[in-house]
Design an enzyme around this catalytic site. Structure first.
Site, PDB file in Angstrom:
ATOM      1  N   ASN A 146       0.846  -1.194   0.000  1.00  0.00           N
ATOM      2  CA  ASN A 146       0.000   0.000   0.000  1.00  0.00           C
ATOM      3  C   ASN A 146       0.875   1.234   0.000  1.00  0.00           C
ATOM      4  O   ASN A 146       1.799   1.342   0.798  1.00  0.00           O
ATOM      5  CB  ASN A 146      -0.886   0.037   1.252  1.00  0.00           C
ATOM      6  CG  ASN A 146      -1.896   1.168   1.190  1.00  0.00           C
ATOM      7  OD1 ASN A 146      -2.724   1.215   0.289  1.00  0.00           O
ATOM      8  ND2 ASN A 146      -1.807   2.105   2.122  1.00  0.00           N
ATOM      9  N   GLU A 147       0.590   2.138  -0.919  1.00  0.00           N
ATOM     10  CA  GLU A 147       1.325   3.407  -0.963  1.00  0.00           C
ATOM     11  C   GLU A 147       2.795   3.187  -0.604  1.00  0.00           C
ATOM     12  O   GLU A 147       3.314   3.753   0.357  1.00  0.00           O
ATOM     13  CB  GLU A 147       0.696   4.444  -0.035  1.00  0.00           C
ATOM     14  CG  GLU A 147      -0.659   4.908  -0.527  1.00  0.00           C
ATOM     15  CD  GLU A 147      -1.176   6.139   0.215  1.00  0.00           C
ATOM     16  OE1 GLU A 147      -0.701   6.419   1.332  1.00  0.00           O
ATOM     17  OE2 GLU A 147      -2.059   6.823  -0.330  1.00  0.00           O
ATOM     18  N   GLU A 304      -7.848   6.053  -4.137  1.00  0.00           N
ATOM     19  CA  GLU A 304      -8.288   6.561  -2.830  1.00  0.00           C
ATOM     20  C   GLU A 304      -8.527   8.053  -2.941  1.00  0.00           C
ATOM     21  O   GLU A 304      -7.727   8.773  -3.548  1.00  0.00           O
ATOM     22  CB  GLU A 304      -7.188   6.399  -1.768  1.00  0.00           C
ATOM     23  CG  GLU A 304      -6.969   5.027  -1.228  1.00  0.00           C
ATOM     24  CD  GLU A 304      -5.908   5.044  -0.113  1.00  0.00           C
ATOM     25  OE1 GLU A 304      -5.712   6.097   0.539  1.00  0.00           O
ATOM     26  OE2 GLU A 304      -5.260   4.014   0.076  1.00  0.00           O
ATOM     27  N   LYS A 353      -9.405   7.502  13.261  1.00  0.00           N
ATOM     28  CA  LYS A 353     -10.809   7.511  13.677  1.00  0.00           C
ATOM     29  C   LYS A 353     -11.515   8.804  13.288  1.00  0.00           C
ATOM     30  O   LYS A 353     -12.736   8.824  13.187  1.00  0.00           O
ATOM     31  CB  LYS A 353     -10.948   7.216  15.166  1.00  0.00           C
ATOM     32  CG  LYS A 353     -10.326   8.212  16.117  1.00  0.00           C
ATOM     33  CD  LYS A 353     -10.503   7.707  17.551  1.00  0.00           C
ATOM     34  CE  LYS A 353     -10.032   8.727  18.563  1.00  0.00           C
ATOM     35  NZ  LYS A 353      -8.565   8.979  18.477  1.00  0.00           N
ATOM     36  N   PHE A 354     -10.764   9.869  13.034  1.00  0.00           N
ATOM     37  CA  PHE A 354     -11.415  11.102  12.586  1.00  0.00           C
ATOM     38  C   PHE A 354     -11.238  11.366  11.093  1.00  0.00           C
ATOM     39  O   PHE A 354     -11.354  12.492  10.633  1.00  0.00           O
ATOM     40  CB  PHE A 354     -10.964  12.296  13.426  1.00  0.00           C
ATOM     41  CG  PHE A 354     -11.463  12.206  14.847  1.00  0.00           C
ATOM     42  CD1 PHE A 354     -12.808  11.989  15.111  1.00  0.00           C
ATOM     43  CD2 PHE A 354     -10.581  12.297  15.921  1.00  0.00           C
ATOM     44  CE1 PHE A 354     -13.286  11.870  16.410  1.00  0.00           C
ATOM     45  CE2 PHE A 354     -11.039  12.188  17.231  1.00  0.00           C
ATOM     46  CZ  PHE A 354     -12.395  11.960  17.481  1.00  0.00           C
TER      47      PHE A 354
HETATM   48  C1  GAL Z   1      -3.524   6.800   2.511  1.00  0.00           C
HETATM   49  C2  GAL Z   1      -3.527   5.341   2.893  1.00  0.00           C
HETATM   50  C3  GAL Z   1      -4.790   4.894   3.566  1.00  0.00           C
HETATM   51  C4  GAL Z   1      -5.261   5.931   4.535  1.00  0.00           C
HETATM   52  C5  GAL Z   1      -5.467   7.245   3.823  1.00  0.00           C
HETATM   53  C6  GAL Z   1      -5.935   8.345   4.748  1.00  0.00           C
HETATM   54  O1  GAL Z   1      -2.257   7.297   2.770  1.00  0.00           O
HETATM   55  O2  GAL Z   1      -3.254   4.517   1.792  1.00  0.00           O
HETATM   56  O3  GAL Z   1      -4.530   3.686   4.234  1.00  0.00           O
HETATM   57  O4  GAL Z   1      -4.305   6.075   5.537  1.00  0.00           O
HETATM   58  O5  GAL Z   1      -4.271   7.661   3.250  1.00  0.00           O
HETATM   59  O6  GAL Z   1      -6.033   9.586   4.088  1.00  0.00           O
END
Ligand code: GAL
Ligand code: ZN
Length: 642
Positions: A146-147, A304, A353-354
């Site tokens: 991930n990332e 995302e 959580k926020f």
């Molecule tokens: C990205 C990540 C996610 C989550 C998200 C929050 O960096 O891949 O897991 O953390 O940001 O903005």
């Protein structure tokens, strides 16, 4: 990918919820029209609770639930964060920062990209996951780790040092060549063997900039090697497409995605509005254009984004009403064929959580939920846009290597930041209504009418020649200050700036003359120059804009059949670009992007606008003749009549 809709997706951290909630979520996902769900991104400590002991019960169940719900799976390899037993048994996998201190578990991504121990364990888990689900009918996409490099891109540990030496030997061949490349004649840094070389750990003074640059390259390659290793394991078990989520954003710069992109079966980006920037919406458009560039102009996916606030900025702003849809459709306008949110259900616990989600803490009786449903319905109406491509006749050259080289420790002004200059150029073009393709240095430019080259500090001879040949054959280039200065080893090109572009631009810069914060130099056109000026002499160019004292600020050189413009300061770039590109000109706050036969009109302002168009408007399903009304904050998409 999306069947009857431009794909809507999300991350689902089901590990945080009970099986009863999973069932409720499947029904809600169907209601929301979710077509793709990312799971098992952080699954490791659940899947392998003890070394070599696997438990797939929960993941099996979720996979079947999603399958029954007709939802595609974006399956994580689960290796993004090591389980506690691994870092306890093998503390040597933990990352080490530039000051030599260890970063401990308790957050995420606590692993060194070069650690052979981490790699071995991660591949073992990948193998298990790939073998188990590799040909599952619901599997739509593989999501490696991930990332990669979000937190752990630069590791200065001993394993990293050893890998760095191997990489250096491959790049430079001999230690003499390394000495030449790094200019180690300076400050008694000469190496007698590769064993003496260290990663650029913190020093008392400014560090060797060529060493820093090679370390950036090495670090990007090390994570790409990790990607390749996981992807190779997956490939043995599965024919589904494989990717990982890029971070084309303003605050992550460690990965040279030009070199990563060819390895991806589909280009996926994570993008969050960054309210630390002066113009977050403009940055969104730039990031989307750069992502499309990485995809070679083809459609890509937004892997995302957020429905509202994030949790990692100093001030985490909620979105205004309408903004969730507007931001999502801006990505679609600029080439996205999928919009996925992090995450499905807002966590009740943990560091995020926020962070906003599709299902907020307050549940589905909320504006966010309703806006997701509205987006979902709109994406269905935009189905026909899928697969089409954005047409642009202007290019902007972007380079991670120039970013690294420009923003190095010792530079002429700390207000000189690569991305600021890139953003300024892109923003000016966007405000002029010009859609641009973002391209790598050395790309074929022949199809473009104009090319904008902001702050291309580091450039190879070949890439400089490509640009020169483009202009010679009739192209128009706008090159901004601090370009062409160093070669790929960060060695200054002698004979006067802008080095590689001196002949093309027909100028010689004898000296940089940066300005103090707040200091301005008036221009003859009434504008103001800030941040940067130069002692510039014309050879074959002529002055297009001058300071009040008559000295040149902007120049133009006729070169072959084309023109090369030079902007030697920070000014309102629209004044220059309008003379070079074909600018439709746009109303302030209205963003217009053409994707195939579709025109996206995005109204960022507080007032309704009328935009000239004839055809069918897809969001409302209404025919439009002559002009379309775009309400404040809304987006309209017109299939133009041929
Ligand atoms: C990205 C990540 C996610 C989550 C998200 C929050 O960096 O891949 O897991 O953390 O940001 O903005
Ligand atoms: Zn390391």
């Amino acid at each position: 990918m999306g069947g009857d809709s431009v794909l809507l997706g999300c991350d689902y951290n089901f590990e945080q919820w009970s099986p009863a909630v999973w069932r409720e979520d499947m029904a809600l996902m169907r209601e929301a029209g979710v077509g793709l769900v990312a799971i098992n991104v952080f699954g490791w400590s659940h899947l392998e609770p003890r070394p070599g002991e696997y438990d797939f019960a929960a993941l099996d169940e979720i996979v079947e639930l999603l399958h029954e719900a007709g939802i595609g799976i974006n399956l994580g390899t689960g290796t993004a964060s090591p389980p506690p037993w691994l870092t306890r048994r093998h503390p040597e996998v933990l990352p080490v920062t530039a000051d030599g201190t260890t970063r401990y578990p308790g957050g995420r991504q606590a692993w060194c990209p070069s650690s052979p121990v981490f790699r071995e364990h991660a591949l073992r888990l990948t193998e298990q996951v790939a073998a188990r689900y590799g040909d599952h009918p619901a599997l739509a996409l593989w999501h490696v780790s991930n990332e990669l490099g979000c937190h752990n891109a630069l590791c200065y540990c001993e394993a990293g040092a050893a890998a760095f030496r191997v990489w250096l030997e491959q790049r430079h061949g001999t230690v003499e060549a390394l000495n030449r490349a790094w200019g180690t004649a300076f400050w008694s840094q000469r190496y007698a063997s590769f064993d003496e070389v260290q990663p650029p750990r913190l020093a008392l003074s400014v560090r060797n900039p060529a060493q820093l640059l090679d370390f950036q390259r090495f670090s990007s390659d090390a994570l790409l090697a990790h990607y390749r290793a996981e992807a190779a394991v997956i490939r043995r078990h599965s024919r589904a497409r494989i990717t990982t989520n890029f971070m084309v954003t303003a605050h992550i710069r460690a990965l040279d995605y030009w070199s990563w992109a060819p390895d991806m079966d589909v280009i996926a980006n994570d993008h969050y509005l960054d309210h630390r920037l002066p113009d977050p919406a403009a940055e969104l458009s730039f990031a989307a254009d750069l992502t499309r560039g990485l995809a070679g102009g083809r459609p890509w996916m937004l892997m995302e984004t957020s429905t509202g606030a994030v949790n990692w900025q100093p001030y985490n702003l909620a979105k205004e009403p309408g903004q969730l849809v507007r931001d999502a459709l801006t990505h679609v306008a600029r080439g996205a064929d999928a919009v996925c949110f992090f995450q499905w259900r807002a966590s009740a616990q943990g560091a995020e959580k926020f962070h906003s989600a599709i299902v907020p803490h307050a549940g589905t009786g909320t504006a966010v939920w309703r806006e997701v449903l509205e987006l979902s319905a709109t994406l269905r109406r935009l189905r026909e846009v899928e697969g089409t491509t954005v047409e642009a006749d202007t290019a902007l050259v972007f380079s991670w290597e120039s970013w690294w080289a420009t923003d190095t420790e010792a530079r002429p002004s700390q207000d000189l930041r690569y991305l600021d200059q890139v953003h300024a150029a892109h923003r000016a073009l966007r405000e002029l209504g010009v859609t641009v393709d973002v391209v790598a240095p050395g790309s074929d430019l022949s199809r473009y009418r104009a090319v904008v080259v902001p702050c291309l500090h580091l450039v190879s001879d070949e890439d400089a020649a490509t640009l020169g040949a483009y202009v010679e054959r009739g192209g128009r280039a706008v090159i901004t200050f601090y370009s062409g200065i160093v070669d790929p080893d960060d060695r200054v090109r002698l004979g006067g700036y802008p080095g590689a572009f001196r002949d093309l631009l027909g100028v010689v810069v004898e000296e940089f003359a940066p300005l103090l914060p707040g200091q301005e130099k008036p221009l003859r056109n009434g504008g103001r120059a800030t941040v940067w000026t130069e002692r510039l002499r014309l050879t074959t160019a002529r002055t297009e804009e001058a300071y009040e004292d008559g000295t040149p600020a902007v120049t133009r050189n006729d070169f072959g059949a084309g023109q090369a413009w030079y902007v030697s300061t920070v000014l309102d770039l629209r004044d220059v670009l309008v003379k070079v590109v074909d600018a439709p000109g746009t109303q302030k706050d209205t963003e217009v992007v053409r994707r195939g036969p579709y025109v996206f009109v995005i109204n960022h302002g507080a007032k309704d606008v009328e935009h000239p168009a004839t055809g069918e408007e897809l969001v409302t399903g209404q025919p439009v003749t002559g002009s379309v009304l775009v309400p404040a904050g809304a987006v309209r998409v017109i299939r133009e009549q041929a």
